[in-house]
Write an enzyme that holds these catalytic residues in place. Structure first.
Site, mmCIF file in Angstrom:
data_model
loop_
_atom_site.group_PDB
_atom_site.id
_atom_site.type_symbol
_atom_site.label_atom_id
_atom_site.label_comp_id
_atom_site.label_asym_id
_atom_site.label_seq_id
_atom_site.Cartn_x
_atom_site.Cartn_y
_atom_site.Cartn_z
ATOM 1 N N ARG A 66 -0.378 5.082 -6.114
ATOM 2 C CA ARG A 66 -0.716 3.698 -6.462
ATOM 3 C C ARG A 66 -1.514 3.735 -7.757
ATOM 4 O O ARG A 66 -2.428 4.547 -7.913
ATOM 5 C CB ARG A 66 -1.544 3.068 -5.346
ATOM 6 C CG ARG A 66 -2.030 1.630 -5.591
ATOM 7 C CD ARG A 66 -2.832 1.199 -4.373
ATOM 8 N NE ARG A 66 -3.261 -0.184 -4.378
ATOM 9 C CZ ARG A 66 -4.538 -0.577 -4.475
ATOM 10 N NH1 ARG A 66 -5.508 0.325 -4.623
ATOM 11 N NH2 ARG A 66 -4.851 -1.853 -4.422
ATOM 12 N N GLU A 157 -6.637 -7.654 -3.823
ATOM 13 C CA GLU A 157 -7.599 -8.199 -2.853
ATOM 14 C C GLU A 157 -7.827 -9.695 -3.088
ATOM 15 O O GLU A 157 -8.924 -10.150 -3.398
ATOM 16 C CB GLU A 157 -8.912 -7.419 -2.908
ATOM 17 C CG GLU A 157 -8.747 -5.972 -2.460
ATOM 18 C CD GLU A 157 -10.046 -5.197 -2.357
ATOM 19 O OE1 GLU A 157 -10.138 -4.288 -1.515
ATOM 20 O OE2 GLU A 157 -10.978 -5.497 -3.137
ATOM 21 N N GLU A 263 -5.688 0.535 0.811
ATOM 22 C CA GLU A 263 -6.940 1.143 0.354
ATOM 23 C C GLU A 263 -7.745 1.544 1.579
ATOM 24 O O GLU A 263 -7.968 0.724 2.473
ATOM 25 C CB GLU A 263 -7.783 0.176 -0.482
ATOM 26 C CG GLU A 263 -7.250 -0.148 -1.850
ATOM 27 C CD GLU A 263 -8.243 -0.964 -2.675
ATOM 28 O OE1 GLU A 263 -9.473 -0.848 -2.425
ATOM 29 O OE2 GLU A 263 -7.800 -1.714 -3.551
#
Length: 345
Positions: A66, A157, A263
């Protein structure tokens, strides 16, 4: 059956129970700091042997990377040129690639979603156009370099929106939805004749069932065409593994989408639990145990909807070194071995 392969097959079966298959499960890491660390002189070692960081991850079963992309970063390295180069290196080794758009010049997260300096003063309509064109052009640049992403995160996020104040939530849901659409349409416009990368919507509420449901119920009312739910899960902020399990089960039932914990991290030395009880020791052994248990929770998601785990971030240095995969002398820690039985495809 060739009996010499039986132990490996059993290892995969234990790692990936139920309907999950090795070839579609992401054993991933956000390596956005890796090239910078190596350029600055870091020499990572596995069992005392110096190796490139990407090779160490590959040797231990990792099959996805990522990478974050900032618009015009002033301090951090994660601009388009840097990110394309690192993506190409990963692709050459056979990794699949998840691209994480921050739509900012620096960190975008639940506490801040700053508009890139180049877009200051734009109206909502102009921001929608800017998101579309920027996404289209950067995806095209990755494609032309032979490093088209396999998954694209449209925003990072985004539980509280993006591009504040225009797309801030909860007050500007219509604006936010249009910005997300613009990003997705930009991916489509930039991919050329290639298959569209899968689209991920990423929030940071891994162990928060209530907020997760509120967000995705509202998002889905806009008929946004996404493929994967991404969640961040840091236990010292977000809650217990049991709460994560409950949320994964709820998401799998409610939304019929694949889910990736995109994450996650845990310290290998004390830092986040100095004044409270820790679910695992903050030690090399405790860090490994955390990842092993986290992966178990994800793989047990109903209907095979748990599709992977990404660590943030193996090569991180400085104040966050304790969240990485390497000690202060750049030696690989026991956590690196969690996926040693994983078969890469």
């Amino acid at each position: 059956m060739n009996m010499k392969h039986v132990p490996l097959l059993l290892a995969v079966a234990v790692l990936l129970p139920g309907t999950i298959q090795a070839q579609d499960y992401a054993v991933g890491a956000d390596i956005s700091f890796l090239a910078q660390a190596e350029k600055d002189g870091a020499v990572f070692k596995d069992n005392g042997v110096p190796k490139p960081g990407l090779q160490i991850l590959k040797d231990h079963g990792y099959n996805w990377v990522r990478l974050r992309l900032f618009h015009t970063p002033a301090q951090l390295p994660n601009n388009l040129e840097y990110t394309i180069a690192l993506a190409k290196d990963a692709k050459k080794l056979g990794f699949k690639f998840l691209l994480d758009y921050h739509y900012a010049d620096d960190w975008a997260d639940p506490g801040k979603q700053p508009i890139p300096k180049a877009w200051h003063g734009k109206s909502h309509e102009e921001l929608v156009k800017a998101v579309f064109e920027y996404t289209r052009d950067t995806i095209a640049a990755f494609r032309e370099s032979g490093a088209l992403p396999d998954i694209v995160q449209v925003g990072n996020e985004v539980i509280n929106g993006m591009l504040w104040p225009d797309g801030k939530l909860p007050e500007n849901w219509d604006n936010f939805a249009q910005l997300i659409y613009a990003g997705i349409n930009g991916v489509d416009a930039g991919r050329g004749n290639n298959l569209r990368p899968k689209i991920m919507i990423h929030i940071d509420r891994g162990a928060d069932l209530k907020r997760t449901k509120e967000f995705f119920d509202k998002l889905n009312s806009y008929d946004i065409p996404y493929d994967i739910i991404g969640q961040s899960y840091y236990p010292w902020w977000h809650g217990s593994l049991n709460q994560l399990r409950q949320n994964l089960e709820s998401m799998a039932r409610e939304y019929q989408k694949d889910i990736i914990v995109v994450e996650a991290a845990y310290n290998w030395k004390p830092g986040n639990y100095l004044n409270k009880s820790a679910p695992f020791p903050e030690s090399p052994a405790g860090q490994k145990e955390f990842l092993d248990e986290l992966n178990r929770v994800v793989t047990e998601t109903p209907n095979g909807r748990g599709k992977g785990v990404f660590w943030w971030e193996p090569a991180v240095r400085g104040p966050l070194t304790a969240r990485g995969f390497f000690d202060d002398q750049y030696n690989a820690l026991p956590v690196i071995t969690v996926f040693d039985g994983f078969t890469r495809h």
